[in-house]
Design a protein around this motif. Sequence first.
Motif, short mmCIF file in Angstrom:
data_model
loop_
_atom_site.label_atom_id
_atom_site.label_comp_id
_atom_site.label_asym_id
_atom_site.label_seq_id
_atom_site.Cartn_x
_atom_site.Cartn_y
_atom_site.Cartn_z
N ASN A 173 -2.45 0.38 -3.86
CA ASN A 173 -3.45 -0.25 -3.00
C ASN A 173 -4.24 -1.28 -3.79
OD1 ASN A 173 -3.46 1.19 -0.30
ND2 ASN A 173 -3.40 2.88 -1.75
N ASP A 177 -9.11 8.59 -0.24
CA ASP A 177 -9.71 8.76 1.09
C ASP A 177 -9.66 7.41 1.81
OD1 ASP A 177 -11.87 7.21 0.00
OD2 ASP A 177 -12.86 9.04 -0.65
N GLU A 178 -10.24 7.34 3.00
CA GLU A 178 -10.20 6.10 3.77
C GLU A 178 -10.88 4.95 3.02
OE1 GLU A 178 -9.57 5.66 7.42
OE2 GLU A 178 -8.58 7.60 7.58
N LYS A 179 -11.97 5.26 2.34
CA LYS A 179 -12.74 4.24 1.64
C LYS A 179 -11.99 3.72 0.41
CE LYS A 179 -17.26 3.42 -0.44
NZ LYS A 179 -18.52 4.04 -0.83
N LEU A 180 -11.40 4.63 -0.35
CA LEU A 180 -10.68 4.27 -1.57
C LEU A 180 -9.33 5.00 -1.57
CD1 LEU A 180 -11.02 2.54 -4.14
CD2 LEU A 180 -11.74 4.62 -5.29
N PRO A 181 -8.35 4.43 -0.87
CA PRO A 181 -7.04 5.09 -0.77
C PRO A 181 -6.30 5.11 -2.10
CG PRO A 181 -6.97 2.91 0.23
CD PRO A 181 -8.39 3.15 -0.18
N SER A 215 0.81 -1.23 0.00
CA SER A 215 0.00 0.00 0.00
C SER A 215 0.84 1.28 0.00
CB SER A 215 -0.97 0.01 1.18
OG SER A 215 -0.25 0.09 2.38
N GLN A 232 -2.56 8.97 0.15
CA GLN A 232 -1.98 7.85 0.88
C GLN A 232 -0.65 7.38 0.27
OE1 GLN A 232 -5.35 7.90 -0.10
NE2 GLN A 232 -6.03 8.53 1.93
N SER A 248 -5.35 2.93 -10.70
CA SER A 248 -6.56 2.57 -9.97
C SER A 248 -7.78 2.50 -10.89
CB SER A 248 -6.84 3.56 -8.84
OG SER A 248 -7.37 4.76 -9.35
N GLN A 252 -6.88 -2.72 -3.13
CA GLN A 252 -8.33 -2.47 -3.12
C GLN A 252 -8.72 -1.35 -4.08
OE1 GLN A 252 -6.26 -1.73 -0.53
NE2 GLN A 252 -7.21 -0.33 0.90
N SER A 253 -7.77 -0.53 -4.52
CA SER A 253 -8.05 0.55 -5.46
C SER A 253 -7.73 0.18 -6.90
CB SER A 253 -7.24 1.79 -5.09
OG SER A 253 -7.54 2.25 -3.80
N GLU A 288 -10.40 3.94 -10.42
CA GLU A 288 -11.00 5.27 -10.43
C GLU A 288 -10.08 6.35 -11.02
OE1 GLU A 288 -14.16 6.10 -9.45
OE2 GLU A 288 -14.49 3.95 -9.27
#
Length: 151
Positions: free
Chosen positions: A24, A113-117, A20, A85, A126, A26-27, A128
């Motif tokens: 990340n 942000d915290e939800k989508l670093p 990360s 991040q 990413s 998750q992103s 996004e």
Amino acid sequence: GTRRMAELALPLLLKTPLMSIYLNPQSSDMSRWREMIATVEDPIPQINGEIARWILDRDLTLQGTNITKAVEGLGNPLLCVVARQDGIVPAETARSPYLHSGAELKALLEVGDEKLPHAHADLFLSREAEARVFEPTAEWLARPTSGIAGV
């Protein structure tokens, strides 16, 4: 040998929080990690030396010119993109050109942000990136006087 080292290390790093710092999972879509590895190049020793001096001096000086001070005198339009991040270029460092720029036309685009670093490579890898980075950048380039909001 950096690409080969990355090829060996990436599958292991994906299982740890260390990844990360740069990216990340998750992103970003990590299913095509082998294609990502193809973009890895060997570092240039001269540039690594400049980065090391920058870190030690806590400011960037090139050929005797303090870049932070030099940016204050620039009036060029500026869009400063910050990955909140990022473990490679801390947000405070990435914001520096925006904070020191003498430009009248400037905008700060902070992504993540915290939800989508968003870390360093998430800015372009990413899921996004198009909506959060590329579209606002294109909008700003088309109309630099309009400014943009943080995403």
